[in-house]
Design a protein around this motif. Structure first.
Motif, PDB file in Angstrom:
ATOM      1  N   ASP A  41      42.672  76.665  75.079  1.00  0.00           N
ATOM      2  CA  ASP A  41      42.304  75.252  75.116  1.00  0.00           C
ATOM      3  C   ASP A  41      41.662  74.863  73.782  1.00  0.00           C
ATOM      4  OD1 ASP A  41      43.096  75.313  77.760  1.00  0.00           O
ATOM      5  OD2 ASP A  41      41.049  75.471  78.550  1.00  0.00           O
ATOM      6  N   ILE A  42      41.781  73.591  73.414  1.00  0.00           N
ATOM      7  CA  ILE A  42      41.003  73.098  72.265  1.00  0.00           C
ATOM      8  C   ILE A  42      39.681  72.567  72.818  1.00  0.00           C
ATOM      9  CG2 ILE A  42      40.915  71.547  70.284  1.00  0.00           C
ATOM     10  CD1 ILE A  42      43.923  71.277  70.358  1.00  0.00           C
ATOM     11  N   VAL A  43      38.585  73.234  72.434  1.00  0.00           N
ATOM     12  CA  VAL A  43      37.264  72.877  72.947  1.00  0.00           C
ATOM     13  C   VAL A  43      36.427  72.314  71.804  1.00  0.00           C
ATOM     14  CG1 VAL A  43      35.199  73.738  74.118  1.00  0.00           C
ATOM     15  CG2 VAL A  43      37.435  74.758  74.626  1.00  0.00           C
ATOM     16  N   ALA A  44      35.722  71.227  72.063  1.00  0.00           N
ATOM     17  CA  ALA A  44      34.884  70.593  71.037  1.00  0.00           C
ATOM     18  C   ALA A  44      33.664  71.461  70.761  1.00  0.00           C
ATOM     19  CB  ALA A  44      34.460  69.199  71.497  1.00  0.00           C
ATOM     20  N   ASP A  45      33.518  71.948  69.524  1.00  0.00           N
ATOM     21  CA  ASP A  45      32.336  72.759  69.180  1.00  0.00           C
ATOM     22  C   ASP A  45      31.154  71.887  68.767  1.00  0.00           C
ATOM     23  OD1 ASP A  45      33.136  71.980  66.620  1.00  0.00           O
ATOM     24  OD2 ASP A  45      32.653  73.919  65.711  1.00  0.00           O
ATOM     25  N   HIS A  46      31.381  70.576  68.732  1.00  0.00           N
ATOM     26  CA  HIS A  46      30.295  69.636  68.438  1.00  0.00           C
ATOM     27  C   HIS A  46      30.719  68.269  68.968  1.00  0.00           C
ATOM     28  CE1 HIS A  46      32.598  67.680  65.219  1.00  0.00           C
ATOM     29  NE2 HIS A  46      32.955  68.888  64.826  1.00  0.00           N
ATOM     30  N   GLU A 145      27.993  55.810  68.377  1.00  0.00           N
ATOM     31  CA  GLU A 145      26.916  56.683  68.840  1.00  0.00           C
ATOM     32  C   GLU A 145      27.349  58.128  68.980  1.00  0.00           C
ATOM     33  OE1 GLU A 145      24.452  55.460  72.140  1.00  0.00           O
ATOM     34  OE2 GLU A 145      24.596  53.383  71.400  1.00  0.00           O
ATOM     35  N   LYS A 146      26.405  59.012  68.750  1.00  0.00           N
ATOM     36  CA  LYS A 146      26.633  60.446  68.907  1.00  0.00           C
ATOM     37  C   LYS A 146      27.305  60.740  70.249  1.00  0.00           C
ATOM     38  CE  LYS A 146      24.099  64.809  69.210  1.00  0.00           C
ATOM     39  NZ  LYS A 146      22.842  65.527  68.938  1.00  0.00           N
ATOM     40  N   GLY A 147      28.416  61.467  70.213  1.00  0.00           N
ATOM     41  CA  GLY A 147      29.103  61.853  71.451  1.00  0.00           C
ATOM     42  C   GLY A 147      29.929  60.753  72.088  1.00  0.00           C
ATOM     43  N   GLU A 148      29.986  59.591  71.436  1.00  0.00           N
ATOM     44  CA  GLU A 148      30.702  58.445  72.002  1.00  0.00           C
ATOM     45  C   GLU A 148      32.197  58.748  72.180  1.00  0.00           C
ATOM     46  OE1 GLU A 148      29.977  54.294  70.344  1.00  0.00           O
ATOM     47  OE2 GLU A 148      31.982  54.716  69.557  1.00  0.00           O
TER      48      GLU A 148
ATOM     49  N   ASP B 375      38.538  51.155  72.943  1.00  0.00           N
ATOM     50  CA  ASP B 375      39.324  50.541  71.889  1.00  0.00           C
ATOM     51  C   ASP B 375      38.540  50.457  70.571  1.00  0.00           C
ATOM     52  OD1 ASP B 375      41.277  49.125  70.548  1.00  0.00           O
ATOM     53  OD2 ASP B 375      40.341  47.219  71.123  1.00  0.00           O
ATOM     54  N   LYS B 376      38.287  51.615  69.970  1.00  0.00           N
ATOM     55  CA  LYS B 376      37.634  51.635  68.657  1.00  0.00           C
ATOM     56  C   LYS B 376      38.448  52.545  67.771  1.00  0.00           C
ATOM     57  CE  LYS B 376      32.821  50.739  69.758  1.00  0.00           C
ATOM     58  NZ  LYS B 376      31.453  51.093  69.352  1.00  0.00           N
ATOM     59  N   SER B 377      38.440  52.281  66.492  1.00  0.00           N
ATOM     60  CA  SER B 377      39.294  53.094  65.627  1.00  0.00           C
ATOM     61  C   SER B 377      38.767  54.518  65.504  1.00  0.00           C
ATOM     62  CB  SER B 377      39.468  52.451  64.249  1.00  0.00           C
ATOM     63  OG  SER B 377      38.284  52.557  63.512  1.00  0.00           O
ATOM     64  N   GLY B 378      37.510  54.748  65.901  1.00  0.00           N
ATOM     65  CA  GLY B 378      36.939  56.087  65.788  1.00  0.00           C
ATOM     66  C   GLY B 378      37.405  57.067  66.843  1.00  0.00           C
ATOM     67  N   ILE B 379      38.114  56.597  67.847  1.00  0.00           N
ATOM     68  CA  ILE B 379      38.420  57.454  68.988  1.00  0.00           C
ATOM     69  C   ILE B 379      39.592  58.380  68.655  1.00  0.00           C
ATOM     70  CG2 ILE B 379      38.867  57.498  71.478  1.00  0.00           C
ATOM     71  CD1 ILE B 379      36.194  56.228  70.596  1.00  0.00           C
TER      72      ILE B 379
END
Lengths: 420, 420
Positions: A41-46, A145-148, B375-379
């Motif tokens: 799996d691709i897991v988010a390390d951050h 925001e962080k983690g958004e 709907d944000k370009s950061g996603i």
């Protein structure tokens, strides 16, 4: 000559799927994984963003300072620092202060909004720089925001998925400089038929050039396999048996074309028997490709496909493809299916399920399909035009224009097709 | 800092298409042409079948002989010869004679129908072999007539088409052991941004790993180009200029990501100016990817894409893809478009045309689309899920569930999608 009992297509597909297994895995450099299948799996390390990030070029400010600002009463904030993306602010943003910030940079402590450069004016007063604005900037403006986007530990893609642009971006983002992927199936190809000439040869009476091996190499590569062409099988049973037996040691799968019919010179059946391979089926109630044979010998598979190019193509896509893709770790080994409206009536009744080459296109948001050319398995040229197989159910009922039938989408995105 | 005037998306696409040109061509061995683009038409050097061909295993006979045959009065034909596929009959089939024939073999002179093996019985009488049948066999039965599939000189595929399985089969069949194909575009990639870490690095405050170069390599390879990654551009204008100038000598196209915005540290504009390149546009009225820059310098192109992965992806597909595919000789350089019904309302008004990552699927024969995530370009993570871009027109009108909007299909056939 063995007796052959045709089985229905869904039954043939079930038998193949039931015996299919995922292959081994290996570790590969990220840049070499394009088109490979994830074995982890691709897991988010951050988290992403992994800090409160500016989504705009401008100034990090405190929104409270701007509550009263308007066109008549602009407010001014003192510039205390300038940071670029990749740099981190050294100062906290206090009341009526601002820090110059770039898109992508971490929002400094104290700030809770970004004032866009376009909405501001900078002025110098007594050696200090001030930022002027004339409207309130709500809390959170232009801040991601962080983690958004992604929370730490989130799974971005599951194993078994093919790696294309989006997966590559995620793998890089989360530090997968090496990736565990499934091995690529190695697929041997033999062609049989004394009528076959090599592609370089001038055409001769009674002969045709070998085209199936080239077609199959393309089909195998398209789904991520490694084709190995072993040439023309000799017209001698013992020699033929020895060559197939040798080849089976070097490949995961073996495909033969031709020699699958019931003629005197067709001996794929006999070779399968002499190898002690387990025949899953050797006849299917379908057109074209009814004489497709599939057999297994331990973990190795033998696909005896028809020598007719159109039948060979369909036999590969229906029965070899799911086996090869399952080896590759895919959880969705079949070609995609959908319904489509017939653009024309189909009058000719036929007792067998037919897979006719067809052209599917989107008219508005509606899939419409037309079958291509004459409905004979010999119509090889239809392979060039087709982007779908139309599944015409067996029976005597006439099919009307506008009726919904099932289609199988082929791996094509080419010229001439509005879609797929 | 240059002034930027946003232009509408269709205008940007027209400017790009207008300047696009096909690249050079080269001669390649047939087996190495998979995925390449034809620079010559595929022309049939012989008809198919190039002789009257048996479509069945059985006996070549004269239909007239069988007119009276029925269950009570079977008729018998004398076997005069046996030929395999690839062999040619030496004898003409006379009245009440039959020649044993395999699928694919040339029908002997005199015969006008094939009696299927299954419908016959062979018997020996006084050292001669006779074939018995008990029904009339109409003229033409199981015979594929010369030229029935393809006539000599017919064009099977036009230049500009990508070579996949069907084209490979045709190329082989008509003796193209070497093929004239278009050259593959060589595309250099630079990433900019002091916030960027290599994929091997541990994550640090204020930094992110470079993912755009991996994503772009995948996008370039998917359309048949050759990516060359030149690394991170230095944070120094002169050095940066020299590196770009050097790279331009080695590639057909150059892509930079990041440094395309209006921030203090963004100097793609200045480099384009110093190179004397001709800017086609540097701002587009769309989200994401509004700050995409495209410039040409003679036959070379520079694409200044956003550093944001989602914006970079869209910028590449809308503006670089058609240029690269035109270089490759393609006559249909864009991603395929269609309509799709919205699976949900879209309430949020936005003055700009938006290209949101979306998931399209076929429900029956109807295309339905849902936009993915926020709907944000950061996603960036939406890139993994998306198989389409939903084109949300600019304006304030709410879009209702079930409404038809335009979508752009992405090059994906992967797991999780019923279709495409």
């Amino acid at each position: 000559m063995s007796t052959r009992t045709p089985i229905p297509v869904p039954e043939a597909i079930s038998r193949v799927i039931e015996k299919s297994k995922a292959g081994g895995t290996e570790r590969v450099q990220l840049k070499d994984t394009i088109g490979r299948y994830l074995a982890e799996d691709i897991v988010a390390d951050h988290p992403i963003p992994h800090f409160n990030r500016s989504a705009f070029d401008g100034f990090a400010i405190r929104s409270d300072d701007t509550l009263e600002a308007n066109f008549e009463n602009p407010i001014e904030l003192k510039l205390i620092e300038s940071i670029a993306a990749g740099q981190v602010a050294t100062k906290e943003v206090g009341s009526h202060e601002a820090t110059r910030i770039m898109t992508g940079a971490q929002v400094p402590i104290g700030a809770d909004a970004i004032l866009a450069l376009e909405l501001s004016e900078t002025l110098e007063k007594e050696g200090e720089v001030w930022v002027r604005l004339n409207r309130p900037i709500p809390k959170g403006t232009h801040i991601s925001e962080k983690g958004e986007d992604v929370q730490e530990g989130a799974i971005l893609a599951h194993k078994g998925r093919r790696i294309s642009a989006g997966e590559m971006a995620m793998l890089a983002m989360f530090g997968y400089h090496e990736v565990q992927v499934y091995k690529q199936p190695i697929v041997g190809i033999f062609v049989t038929g004394t009528e076959l000439l090599p592609v370089e040869a001038e055409i001769e009476p009674g002969k045709i050039r070998n085209s199936n091996s080239y077609m199959l190499e393309s089909q195998i590569k398209a789904l991520g396999g490694i084709p190995q062409f072993y040439g023309l099988l000799p017209d001698d049973f013992e020699l033929c048996y020895r060559e197939i037996n040798e080849a089976l040691k070097k490949v995961d799968y073996l495909i033969t074309t031709g020699g699958a019919s019931v003629g005197d010179f067709d001996y794929v059946q006999d070779i399968v028997a002499k190898l002690g391979a387990d025949t899953l089926f050797n006849k299917i109630a379908m057109r074209p490709g009814s004489v497709t044979t599939v057999a297994t010998l331990g973990d190795k598979w033998i696909f005896g496909l028809s020598g007719n190019p159109a039948a060979c193509f369909v036999g590969f896509e229906l029965f070899a493809r799911p086996v090869l893709r399952t080896f590759s770790g895919s959880k969705a080994p079949h070609l995609p299916r959908s319904k489509a409206r017939l653009s024309h009536a189909i009058k000719k009744p036929n007792p067998f399920t037919r897979f006719t080459r067809a052209k599917a296109e989107l008219q508005g948001s509606q899939v419409v399909v037309s079958s291509i050319g004459v409905d004979k398995s010999g119509i090889a040229s239809a392979l060039v035009e087709a982007n779908a197989l139309l599944v015409v159910p067996g029976g005597t009922r006439e099919l009307k224009e506008g009726e919904e039938l099932e289609i199988i989408w082929l791996d094509r995105y080419e010229e001439g097709y509005k879609h797929v």
